[in-house]
Design a protein around this motif. Structure first.
Motif, PDB file in Angstrom:
ATOM      1  N   LEU A   8     -30.737  -0.728  10.290  1.00 43.29           N
ATOM      2  CA  LEU A   8     -30.272  -0.940  11.656  1.00 43.29           C
ATOM      3  C   LEU A   8     -31.347  -0.521  12.640  1.00 43.29           C
ATOM      4  N   ALA A   9     -31.328  -1.143  13.785  1.00 43.78           N
ATOM      5  CA  ALA A   9     -32.164  -0.702  14.904  1.00 43.78           C
ATOM      6  C   ALA A   9     -31.341   0.284  15.721  1.00 43.78           C
ATOM      7  N   PRO A  10     -31.973   1.158  16.480  1.00 46.92           N
ATOM      8  CA  PRO A  10     -31.200   2.042  17.348  1.00 46.92           C
ATOM      9  C   PRO A  10     -30.283   1.230  18.267  1.00 46.92           C
ATOM     10  N   GLY A  11     -29.019   1.612  18.314  1.00 48.65           N
ATOM     11  CA  GLY A  11     -28.027   0.900  19.124  1.00 48.65           C
ATOM     12  C   GLY A  11     -27.323  -0.229  18.403  1.00 48.65           C
ATOM     13  N   GLU A  12     -27.848  -0.655  17.267  1.00 46.93           N
ATOM     14  CA  GLU A  12     -27.263  -1.781  16.527  1.00 46.93           C
ATOM     15  C   GLU A  12     -26.045  -1.323  15.721  1.00 46.93           C
ATOM     16  N   PRO A  13     -24.930  -2.086  15.787  1.00 43.83           N
ATOM     17  CA  PRO A  13     -23.746  -1.729  15.011  1.00 43.83           C
ATOM     18  C   PRO A  13     -23.704  -2.460  13.671  1.00 43.83           C
ATOM     19  N   TYR A  14     -22.997  -1.861  12.731  1.00 42.32           N
ATOM     20  CA  TYR A  14     -22.723  -2.486  11.437  1.00 42.32           C
ATOM     21  C   TYR A  14     -21.239  -2.277  11.167  1.00 42.32           C
ATOM     22  N   GLU A  15     -20.534  -3.348  10.863  1.00 42.25           N
ATOM     23  CA  GLU A  15     -19.098  -3.285  10.623  1.00 42.25           C
ATOM     24  C   GLU A  15     -18.824  -3.241   9.130  1.00 42.25           C
ATOM     25  N   LEU A  16     -18.114  -2.221   8.692  1.00 41.56           N
ATOM     26  CA  LEU A  16     -17.767  -2.046   7.290  1.00 41.56           C
ATOM     27  C   LEU A  16     -16.262  -2.171   7.145  1.00 41.56           C
ATOM     28  N   ARG A  17     -15.816  -3.031   6.233  1.00 43.00           N
ATOM     29  CA  ARG A  17     -14.383  -3.231   6.002  1.00 43.00           C
ATOM     30  C   ARG A  17     -14.010  -2.665   4.638  1.00 43.00           C
ATOM     31  N   VAL A  41     -20.317   7.146  13.297  1.00 40.69           N
ATOM     32  CA  VAL A  41     -19.294   6.401  12.562  1.00 40.69           C
ATOM     33  C   VAL A  41     -17.997   6.518  13.345  1.00 40.69           C
ATOM     34  N   SER A  42     -17.308   5.393  13.521  1.00 43.74           N
ATOM     35  CA  SER A  42     -16.001   5.418  14.174  1.00 43.74           C
ATOM     36  C   SER A  42     -15.103   4.388  13.503  1.00 43.74           C
ATOM     37  N   GLU A  43     -13.806   4.646  13.572  1.00 46.44           N
ATOM     38  CA  GLU A  43     -12.833   3.712  13.001  1.00 46.44           C
ATOM     39  C   GLU A  43     -12.315   2.818  14.110  1.00 46.44           C
ATOM     40  N   ALA A  44     -12.330   1.517  13.858  1.00 47.74           N
ATOM     41  CA  ALA A  44     -11.785   0.560  14.820  1.00 47.74           C
ATOM     42  C   ALA A  44     -10.267   0.544  14.676  1.00 47.74           C
ATOM     43  N   THR A  63      -1.211  -3.813   1.986  1.00 42.67           N
ATOM     44  CA  THR A  63      -2.536  -3.206   2.109  1.00 42.67           C
ATOM     45  C   THR A  63      -3.120  -3.633   3.444  1.00 42.67           C
ATOM     46  N   VAL A  64      -3.766  -2.698   4.095  1.00 46.77           N
ATOM     47  CA  VAL A  64      -4.327  -2.962   5.414  1.00 46.77           C
ATOM     48  C   VAL A  64      -5.819  -2.701   5.357  1.00 46.77           C
ATOM     49  N   GLU A  65      -6.572  -3.652   5.837  1.00 45.84           N
ATOM     50  CA  GLU A  65      -8.017  -3.488   5.873  1.00 45.84           C
ATOM     51  C   GLU A  65      -8.385  -2.548   7.011  1.00 45.84           C
ATOM     52  N   ARG A  66      -9.212  -1.572   6.717  1.00 45.92           N
ATOM     53  CA  ARG A  66      -9.704  -0.640   7.729  1.00 45.92           C
ATOM     54  C   ARG A  66     -11.127  -1.039   8.086  1.00 45.92           C
ATOM     55  N   VAL A  67     -11.440  -0.950   9.360  1.00 45.82           N
ATOM     56  CA  VAL A  67     -12.763  -1.348   9.836  1.00 45.82           C
ATOM     57  C   VAL A  67     -13.444  -0.115  10.423  1.00 45.82           C
ATOM     58  N   TYR A  68     -14.656   0.150   9.956  1.00 48.81           N
ATOM     59  CA  TYR A  68     -15.457   1.267  10.435  1.00 48.81           C
ATOM     60  C   TYR A  68     -16.737   0.702  11.037  1.00 48.81           C
ATOM     61  N   VAL A  69     -17.123   1.245  12.180  1.00 53.59           N
ATOM     62  CA  VAL A  69     -18.335   0.791  12.853  1.00 53.59           C
ATOM     63  C   VAL A  69     -19.381   1.893  12.730  1.00 53.59           C
ATOM     64  N   VAL A  70     -20.478   1.553  12.072  1.00 57.94           N
ATOM     65  CA  VAL A  70     -21.608   2.461  11.927  1.00 57.94           C
ATOM     66  C   VAL A  70     -22.663   1.973  12.904  1.00 57.94           C
ATOM     67  N   ARG A  71     -23.133   2.863  13.761  1.00 58.94           N
ATOM     68  CA  ARG A  71     -24.108   2.466  14.776  1.00 58.94           C
ATOM     69  C   ARG A  71     -25.370   3.309  14.626  1.00 58.94           C
TER      70      ARG A  71
END
Length: 105
Positions: A8-17, A41-44, A63-71
């Motif tokens: 990642l670049a600084p400021g760039e997000p990555y979405e993990l499901r 890391v934060s949870e959407a 089952t529910v998909e959880r989305v986490y945003v890593v920045r």
């Protein structure tokens, strides 16, 4: 346990499901090691299922998909270990684990 690496670049997000098992009492937790300041890391919020144009909450027991945003924040290497655990039973091993290696440059 799956291990994935992302750059990642600084400021760039990555979405993990990740698949949640909340109906069985499991929650995803995470721990950052390495250059912990390199990422956040934060949870959407959980997504609602759309039926006929109207959002609805998921059905009980589904089952529910959880989305986490890593920045990326600053240059460095961080390892994020996600573990699916049941908080009332801390002595139990994790039901599932996922490791994300992040290189911020």
């Amino acid at each position: 346990m799956e291990v994935r690496e992302v750059a990642l670049a600084p400021g760039e997000p990555y979405e993990l499901r990740l698949t949640g098992r909340g109906a069985r009492g499991y929650v995803w937790t995470w721990r950052v090691t390495g250059d912990a300041d390199a990422v956040t890391v934060s949870e959407a919020p959980p997504a609602a299922v759309e039926r006929q144009g109207e959002p609805e909450p998921p059905l009980p027991g589904a089952t529910v998909e959880r989305v986490y945003v890593v920045r990326g924040r600053v240059a460095g290497r961080a390892r994020i270990r996600f573990a699916q655990v049941r908080p009332p039973y801390p002595e139990e091993a994790a039901y599932d684990e996922f490791v994300l290696d992040v290189v911020v440059g």
